[in-house]
Design a protein around this motif. Structure first.
Motif, mmCIF file in Angstrom:
data_model
loop_
_atom_site.group_PDB
_atom_site.id
_atom_site.type_symbol
_atom_site.label_atom_id
_atom_site.label_comp_id
_atom_site.label_asym_id
_atom_site.label_seq_id
_atom_site.Cartn_x
_atom_site.Cartn_y
_atom_site.Cartn_z
ATOM 1 N N VAL A 79 63.417 50.614 127.557
ATOM 2 C CA VAL A 79 63.443 50.354 126.118
ATOM 3 C C VAL A 79 63.202 51.676 125.404
ATOM 4 O O VAL A 79 62.214 52.363 125.673
ATOM 5 N N ARG A 80 64.090 52.024 124.512
ATOM 6 C CA ARG A 80 64.030 53.324 123.843
ATOM 7 C C ARG A 80 63.064 53.317 122.669
ATOM 8 O O ARG A 80 62.863 52.308 122.006
ATOM 9 N N SER A 81 62.544 54.478 122.400
ATOM 10 C CA SER A 81 61.635 54.682 121.277
ATOM 11 C C SER A 81 62.381 54.510 119.956
ATOM 12 O O SER A 81 63.532 54.934 119.832
ATOM 13 N N PRO A 82 61.726 53.918 118.954
ATOM 14 C CA PRO A 82 62.349 53.782 117.641
ATOM 15 C C PRO A 82 62.220 55.048 116.786
ATOM 16 O O PRO A 82 62.572 55.037 115.608
ATOM 17 N N CYS A 83 61.733 56.128 117.367
ATOM 18 C CA CYS A 83 61.522 57.367 116.620
ATOM 19 C C CYS A 83 62.814 57.834 115.956
ATOM 20 O O CYS A 83 63.881 57.849 116.573
ATOM 21 N N VAL A 84 62.696 58.227 114.678
ATOM 22 C CA VAL A 84 63.838 58.756 113.924
ATOM 23 C C VAL A 84 63.549 60.180 113.441
ATOM 24 O O VAL A 84 64.203 60.676 112.526
ATOM 25 N N SER A 85 62.563 60.815 114.043
ATOM 26 C CA SER A 85 62.181 62.197 113.736
ATOM 27 C C SER A 85 61.740 62.400 112.293
ATOM 28 O O SER A 85 61.969 63.444 111.702
ATOM 29 N N VAL A 86 61.138 61.374 111.718
ATOM 30 C CA VAL A 86 60.498 61.459 110.405
ATOM 31 C C VAL A 86 59.047 61.073 110.657
ATOM 32 O O VAL A 86 58.670 59.910 110.531
ATOM 33 N N CYS A 87 58.251 62.044 111.063
ATOM 34 C CA CYS A 87 56.916 61.769 111.575
ATOM 35 C C CYS A 87 55.827 62.081 110.546
ATOM 36 O O CYS A 87 55.503 63.242 110.312
ATOM 37 N N ALA A 88 55.328 61.027 109.936
ATOM 38 C CA ALA A 88 54.221 61.154 108.984
ATOM 39 C C ALA A 88 53.531 59.799 108.898
ATOM 40 O O ALA A 88 54.194 58.766 108.769
ATOM 41 N N LEU A 89 52.220 59.813 108.990
ATOM 42 C CA LEU A 89 51.461 58.572 108.925
ATOM 43 C C LEU A 89 51.073 58.255 107.491
ATOM 44 O O LEU A 89 50.681 59.135 106.734
ATOM 45 N N ASP A 90 51.170 56.968 107.151
ATOM 46 C CA ASP A 90 50.752 56.541 105.817
ATOM 47 C C ASP A 90 49.256 56.225 105.812
ATOM 48 O O ASP A 90 48.557 56.468 106.810
ATOM 49 N N GLU A 91 48.759 55.682 104.714
ATOM 50 C CA GLU A 91 47.325 55.393 104.589
ATOM 51 C C GLU A 91 46.843 54.303 105.541
ATOM 52 O O GLU A 91 45.646 54.152 105.767
ATOM 53 N N ASN A 92 47.786 53.570 106.157
ATOM 54 C CA ASN A 92 47.428 52.530 107.130
ATOM 55 C C ASN A 92 47.607 52.991 108.567
ATOM 56 O O ASN A 92 47.583 52.176 109.489
#
Length: 60
Positions: A7-20
């Motif tokens: 099963v492949r990662s859903p990563c889209v190379s937009v890596c930033a965490l929100d407040e949650n």
């Protein structure tokens, strides 16, 4: 099972965490991202279900 069948990662190379602590690109939590490579495919599918729910909430 070879790597291509996993099963492949859903990563889209937009890596930033929100407040949650959820990535704004792939909608995984930091823990889910951190443990992804050690998860079984069943665990990954469960994460992808949660990702879909999070994506829907953002779209509303």
């Amino acid at each position: 099972m070879n790597r291509a069948d996993r099963v492949r990662s859903p990563c889209v190379s937009v890596c930033a965490l929100d407040e949650n602590d959820v990535c704004i690109g792939c909608h995984r939590t930091s823990d889910e991202i951190l443990h992804w490579t050690r998860m079984t495919d069943d665990e990954r599918r469960e994460v992808l279900k949660l990702v879909a729910i999070r994506e829907q909430k953002v779209a509303l």
